[in-house]
Design an enzyme around this catalytic site. Structure first.
Site, PDB file in Angstrom:
ATOM      1  N   LEU A  67       3.196   4.946   8.809  1.00 46.35           N
ATOM      2  CA  LEU A  67       1.836   5.485   8.769  1.00 46.35           C
ATOM      3  C   LEU A  67       1.098   5.016  10.019  1.00 46.35           C
ATOM      4  CD1 LEU A  67       0.988   4.882   4.981  1.00 46.35           C
ATOM      5  CD2 LEU A  67       1.526   7.072   6.067  1.00 46.35           C
TER       6      LEU A  67
ATOM      7  N   GLU B 282      -6.460   3.391  -0.803  1.00 49.01           N
ATOM      8  CA  GLU B 282      -5.992   4.756  -0.575  1.00 49.01           C
ATOM      9  C   GLU B 282      -4.551   4.865  -1.058  1.00 49.01           C
ATOM     10  OE1 GLU B 282      -5.092   8.448   0.272  1.00 49.01           O
ATOM     11  OE2 GLU B 282      -3.900   6.928   1.290  1.00 49.01           O
TER      12      GLU B 282
HETATM   13  N1  FOL Z   1      -0.704  10.431   0.582  1.00 49.51           N
HETATM   14  C1  FOL Z   1      -1.778   9.644   0.675  1.00 49.51           C
HETATM   15  N2  FOL Z   1      -2.921  10.032   0.130  1.00 49.51           N
HETATM   16  N3  FOL Z   1      -1.720   8.468   1.308  1.00 49.51           N
HETATM   17  C2  FOL Z   1      -0.558   8.034   1.856  1.00 49.51           C
HETATM   18  O1  FOL Z   1      -0.539   6.948   2.437  1.00 49.51           O
HETATM   19  C3  FOL Z   1       0.609   8.835   1.774  1.00 49.51           C
HETATM   20  N4  FOL Z   1       1.799   8.426   2.297  1.00 49.51           N
HETATM   21  C4  FOL Z   1       2.849   9.220   2.160  1.00 49.51           C
HETATM   22  C5  FOL Z   1       2.718  10.440   1.518  1.00 49.51           C
HETATM   23  N5  FOL Z   1       1.559  10.839   1.015  1.00 49.51           N
HETATM   24  C6  FOL Z   1       0.493  10.047   1.110  1.00 49.51           C
HETATM   25  C7  FOL Z   1       4.178   8.828   2.700  1.00 49.51           C
HETATM   26  N6  FOL Z   1       4.318   7.427   2.990  1.00 49.51           N
HETATM   27  C8  FOL Z   1       4.499   4.419   0.105  1.00 49.51           C
HETATM   28  C9  FOL Z   1       4.623   4.116   1.462  1.00 49.51           C
HETATM   29  C10 FOL Z   1       4.565   5.131   2.405  1.00 49.51           C
HETATM   30  C11 FOL Z   1       4.386   6.455   2.016  1.00 49.51           C
HETATM   31  C12 FOL Z   1       4.256   6.738   0.668  1.00 49.51           C
HETATM   32  C13 FOL Z   1       4.302   5.717  -0.287  1.00 49.51           C
HETATM   33  C14 FOL Z   1       4.543   3.329  -0.903  1.00 49.51           C
HETATM   34  O2  FOL Z   1       5.009   2.234  -0.652  1.00 49.51           O
HETATM   35  N7  FOL Z   1       4.021   3.571  -2.107  1.00 49.51           N
HETATM   36  C15 FOL Z   1       3.952   2.667  -3.246  1.00 49.51           C
HETATM   37  C16 FOL Z   1       2.638   1.936  -3.242  1.00 49.51           C
HETATM   38  C17 FOL Z   1       2.804   0.538  -2.872  1.00 49.51           C
HETATM   39  C18 FOL Z   1       1.467  -0.201  -2.874  1.00 49.51           C
HETATM   40  O3  FOL Z   1       0.818  -0.278  -3.929  1.00 49.51           O
HETATM   41  O4  FOL Z   1       1.071  -0.638  -1.802  1.00 49.51           O
HETATM   42  C19 FOL Z   1       3.944   3.523  -4.520  1.00 49.51           C
HETATM   43  O5  FOL Z   1       4.285   2.954  -5.552  1.00 49.51           O
HETATM   44  O6  FOL Z   1       3.554   4.684  -4.444  1.00 49.51           O
END
Ligand code: FOL
Length: 211
Positions: A26, A34
């Site tokens: 990102l 967010e």
């Molecule tokens: N949409 C939005 N609104 N924000 C984003 O940052 C986003 N990112 C992606 C796709 N759509 C998005 C793609 N990149 C994670 C990391 C990168 C990513 C998507 C998800 C991730 O680690 N998600 C974890 C959350 C961890 C935390 O709580 O920090 C998850 O469980 O979804």
């Protein structure tokens, strides 16, 4: 006939240039609330789904690689990874069966459609990257875009290729939904106006295809 498998794109992008990524990651850091919104919204089942269902998140292989290993697969969601060269038909892998590899978006949708009809899959999100978002929109498979507009000039090398108007309606067959529409669809009260985290502002939006 069951309703078509309509896709919801979810993304965060910089205003104007619609930058979504930099160097396989990102473009920003520290937008924790967010990211929490992303996790909550992609997990929450629609009212119509049985409580045993899971939402699906479809992503390209580079997006899969971009997710920190400790968060992979994204918990509480069926992770569908599109990687060209993967044999057809799509096949589950891993212990929990919550990761599926598919050779194309069509293969992914072909895999998910019957699961949705059986009530095993709730909502289907496309979570990136640029290539998969682009294909979903160009082929008319996306009905809704949950867009977080990031109000900062971050350097980016990956961009959301779909032109959405900055204000009001019209253009390109997409219309911004009012706050009530966003809250109703995601199933929570989403804060309106500019949110601020670590000096970066952003706005939660929903767009729907006009047809
Ligand atoms: N949409 C939005 N609104 N924000 C984003 O940052 C986003 N990112 C992606 C796709 N759509 C998005 C793609 N990149 C994670 C990391 C990168 C990513 C998507 C998800 C991730 O680690 N998600 C974890 C959350 C961890 C935390 O709580 O920090 C998850 O469980 O979804």
């Amino acid at each position: 006939m069951p309703p078509p498998l309509d896709l919801t794109l979810i993304l965060a992008a910089t205003t104007h240039t619609m930058g979504i990524g930099l160097a396989g990651s990102l473009p920003w850091t520290g937008l924790r609330k967010e990211m929490a919104y992303f996790a909550r919204i992609t997990k929450r089942l629609p009212p119509s789904a049985p409580p045993t269902a899971l939402n699906a998140v479809i992503m390209g292989r580079k997006t899969w690689d971009s997710i920190p290993a400790r968060f992979r697969p994204l918990a509480g969601r069926l992770n569908v990874i599109i990687s060209r060269g993967h044999p057809t038909p799509p096949s589950p892998e891993g212990e929990g069966g919550e990761v599926v590899r598919a050779a194309s978006l069509d293969d992914a949708l072909g895999y998910l459609a019957p699961l949705k009809d059986e009530g095993r899959v709730g909502r289907v999100f496309v979570i990136g990257g640029a290539q998969v978002y682009g294909e979903a929109v160009e082929r008319g498979l996306a009905r809704r875009i949950l867009l977080t507009r990031v109000l900062g000039a971050f350097e980016c090398d990956a961009f959301f290729g779909v032109k959405l108007p900055e204000e009001g309606e019209g253009e390109g067959g997409w219309r911004r939904t009012g706050k009530g529409g966003l809250d109703g669809w995601v199933g929570e009260e989403v804060p309106g106006g500019v949110q601020e985290e670590g000096g970066t502002g952003y706005v939660f939006e929903m767009w729907e295809r006009v047809d």
